[in-house]
Motif scaffolding. Sequence first.
Motif, short mmCIF file in Angstrom:
data_model
loop_
_atom_site.label_atom_id
_atom_site.label_comp_id
_atom_site.label_asym_id
_atom_site.label_seq_id
_atom_site.Cartn_x
_atom_site.Cartn_y
_atom_site.Cartn_z
N ASN A 271 0.85 -1.19 0.00
CA ASN A 271 0.00 0.00 0.00
C ASN A 271 0.88 1.24 0.00
OD1 ASN A 271 -2.53 -1.37 0.15
ND2 ASN A 271 -2.23 -1.68 2.35
N GLU A 272 0.63 2.13 -0.94
CA GLU A 272 1.35 3.40 -0.99
C GLU A 272 0.37 4.55 -0.78
OE1 GLU A 272 3.56 3.90 -4.57
OE2 GLU A 272 4.59 1.95 -4.43
N TYR A 273 0.84 5.57 -0.02
CA TYR A 273 0.04 6.76 0.25
C TYR A 273 0.88 7.98 -0.13
CZ TYR A 273 -2.45 3.32 3.09
OH TYR A 273 -3.11 2.19 3.53
N HIS A 274 0.37 8.77 -1.07
CA HIS A 274 1.05 9.98 -1.52
C HIS A 274 0.08 11.15 -1.29
CE1 HIS A 274 4.09 7.59 -3.85
NE2 HIS A 274 3.08 6.73 -3.87
N THR A 275 0.40 12.01 -0.35
CA THR A 275 -0.53 13.07 0.02
C THR A 275 0.14 14.44 -0.06
OG1 THR A 275 -0.10 13.21 2.40
CG2 THR A 275 -1.48 11.40 1.66
N THR A 276 -0.66 15.46 -0.38
CA THR A 276 -0.15 16.82 -0.51
C THR A 276 -1.12 17.81 0.12
OG1 THR A 276 1.04 16.34 -2.56
CG2 THR A 276 0.52 18.65 -2.11
N PHE A 277 -0.59 18.68 0.98
CA PHE A 277 -1.34 19.83 1.47
C PHE A 277 -1.10 20.98 0.50
CE2 PHE A 277 -0.70 17.51 5.51
CZ PHE A 277 -2.01 17.48 5.97
N ALA A 278 -2.13 21.31 -0.26
CA ALA A 278 -2.00 22.37 -1.26
C ALA A 278 -2.39 23.74 -0.73
CB ALA A 278 -2.86 22.04 -2.49
N ASN A 305 3.45 15.41 1.89
CA ASN A 305 4.10 16.63 1.42
C ASN A 305 3.39 17.85 2.00
OD1 ASN A 305 5.54 18.54 0.01
ND2 ASN A 305 4.40 18.28 -1.89
N HIS A 306 4.04 18.51 2.96
CA HIS A 306 3.52 19.76 3.51
C HIS A 306 4.01 20.90 2.63
CE1 HIS A 306 1.70 18.70 7.49
NE2 HIS A 306 2.39 17.58 7.29
N ALA A 307 3.29 21.13 1.54
CA ALA A 307 3.69 22.19 0.62
C ALA A 307 3.28 23.57 1.12
CB ALA A 307 3.07 21.93 -0.76
N GLU A 308 2.29 23.62 2.02
CA GLU A 308 1.82 24.88 2.60
C GLU A 308 1.82 24.76 4.12
OE1 GLU A 308 1.18 27.60 0.98
OE2 GLU A 308 1.42 26.77 -1.04
N GLY A 309 1.87 25.91 4.78
CA GLY A 309 1.96 25.93 6.23
C GLY A 309 0.62 25.82 6.93
N VAL A 334 7.72 15.54 4.24
CA VAL A 334 8.51 16.63 3.66
C VAL A 334 7.83 17.95 4.00
CG1 VAL A 334 9.44 17.65 1.56
CG2 VAL A 334 9.26 15.15 1.77
N VAL A 335 8.56 18.85 4.65
CA VAL A 335 8.06 20.19 4.97
C VAL A 335 8.79 21.18 4.07
CG1 VAL A 335 7.72 21.92 6.76
CG2 VAL A 335 7.63 19.49 7.35
N ALA A 336 8.04 21.80 3.19
CA ALA A 336 8.63 22.68 2.18
C ALA A 336 9.07 24.01 2.78
CB ALA A 336 7.62 22.92 1.06
N PRO A 337 10.00 24.72 2.12
CA PRO A 337 10.34 26.07 2.56
C PRO A 337 9.09 26.96 2.57
CG PRO A 337 11.90 25.29 0.91
CD PRO A 337 10.79 24.28 0.95
N GLY A 338 8.93 27.72 3.62
CA GLY A 338 7.77 28.59 3.73
C GLY A 338 6.55 27.95 4.37
N ALA A 339 6.62 26.63 4.62
CA ALA A 339 5.47 25.95 5.24
C ALA A 339 5.56 26.07 6.76
CB ALA A 339 5.43 24.49 4.81
N GLU A 340 5.47 27.31 7.25
CA GLU A 340 5.64 27.55 8.69
C GLU A 340 4.42 27.05 9.45
OE1 GLU A 340 3.61 31.06 6.89
OE2 GLU A 340 5.47 29.95 6.44
N LYS A 341 4.64 26.85 10.76
CA LYS A 341 3.60 26.37 11.68
C LYS A 341 3.08 24.97 11.32
CE LYS A 341 3.79 30.32 13.84
NZ LYS A 341 4.51 30.44 15.13
N THR A 342 3.88 24.23 10.60
CA THR A 342 3.53 22.83 10.30
C THR A 342 3.66 21.99 11.56
OG1 THR A 342 4.13 22.88 7.96
CG2 THR A 342 4.31 20.76 9.07
N GLU A 343 2.71 21.06 11.75
CA GLU A 343 2.81 20.05 12.79
C GLU A 343 2.67 18.69 12.12
OE1 GLU A 343 0.68 20.47 16.45
OE2 GLU A 343 0.44 22.64 16.17
N ALA A 344 3.68 17.84 12.28
CA ALA A 344 3.67 16.53 11.64
C ALA A 344 4.28 15.51 12.60
CB ALA A 344 4.47 16.56 10.34
#
Length: 458
Positions: A271-278, A305-309, A334-344
């Motif tokens: 099982n693979e899970y690929h997720t993105t916060f847009a 993928n935490h693309a946004e904060g 993955v926490v992208a540059p600029g994705a501040e206040k991320t909690e993972a």
Amino acid sequence: MDNALRQYIELYRGHGDEIDAHSAPVLNALRGEACATLSRLTLPAEGSENYEVTDLRSILGHDYGLNIRRVQLGVDPAESFRCGVPRMSTALFMLVNDRFSRTPESLQGLPEGVEVESLAEMARRQPELVADYYGRLASIENPLVALSTLLAQDGLWIRIPRGVKLEKTLQLVNILGGVSNLMTVRRIVIVVEEHAEGRLLVCDHTAAGVNDMLALQTIEIFAAPHSRFEVYDLEESSESTRRLSTLWLRQERDSHVVVNGMTIYNGITRNEYHTTFADRDSTLNLCGMGIADRTRRIDTYSRVNHAEGYCHTDELFKYSVDDEARCGFTGLVVVAPGAEKTEAYQTNRNLISSDEARMHSKPQLEIYNDDVKCSHGSAIGRLDEMQLFYMRTRGLDEATARLLLKQAFMADVIERVAVPGLKERLTHMVERRFAGESAGCHDCTSECPSLHAGLSLS
């Protein structure tokens, strides 16, 4: 080119017209790109990075048949279906191998505008709508996605319109059967529009008396702003069933999603899970469990993928591994540059019950921002001997004490289930599984009378 892939490429080149004729133009439009991608891909070998316990070359190199002419194979769902969660009020739909079916009661109680339909049929009726979503999330560079894009002729389409809140849980039952050495390929597209809410329970079953089945599945989920969606994926197949599944999720602003994958009984599963916060202010609860004994294999790969904060991920996977079984977990946040206040938060916990069992665990973080709260961890161990001793002093025999501790080990994954009735049934199913009973569900066809009301096949 891998020999395992060559057979499918040659099949498409020799029978592409037949594959297209029994599908829809929207699905057919991506086959050429998929064929070109597969022609230059090399399948990862077992033991390579992210594939520690999955041998794609061996699984895909097996001689499976494909029902490209869409012949009805004589699978009777009323005879094959043994639901592990009876007495639940769900809107029931089925994929019999990869043919969509439903009962006359399937749509009862669903709000107007909710679409649960054959993917190919919907693509023929509303090609522009389906084209906006089909193949938009799943990366064709992934070999499993490329292969499903090349060969899929049907699947499931779900759309919950803007502002609609489903009271009834949607239930999809996937049944494999009919002949031996069969490969089924299904694509599932789920669109949850703005301010919409819903739940989906997916149950995988293999009909009794069949061998060497392969289920290849790609799921794409689009969660629009302010939407809520939960998907519970339960596998109860057979020791001769191979399942290769990839799930792709995109979340927009203030969306909240639960994905829970549970492997109770299987042969080989990946099982693979690929997720993105847009967009910001969204949450994802990603969890699952697996019970593996004998020579079974369960392999999980996740990439968040935490693309946004300002987004939150809570990830938990737990496995019980016994006998000569092998399991693997690879998780990447993955926490992208600029994705501040991320909690993972990512956790993998594993229970080993024999000297021959093996567990490969690799949690990972890639953080390109300082203003975050992130953690990851892994634990692999045996049952606590002090707990066993304590329970023995309270009058329990060793077998019962071990059973109770194994059940307790899985409890926090089951507790994350919000579907009415499912939590209790899962507790019972896990208890039976650890007790050594077959995990196939028994004697519940009579409790699911809608199965006897007749099915309409697409």
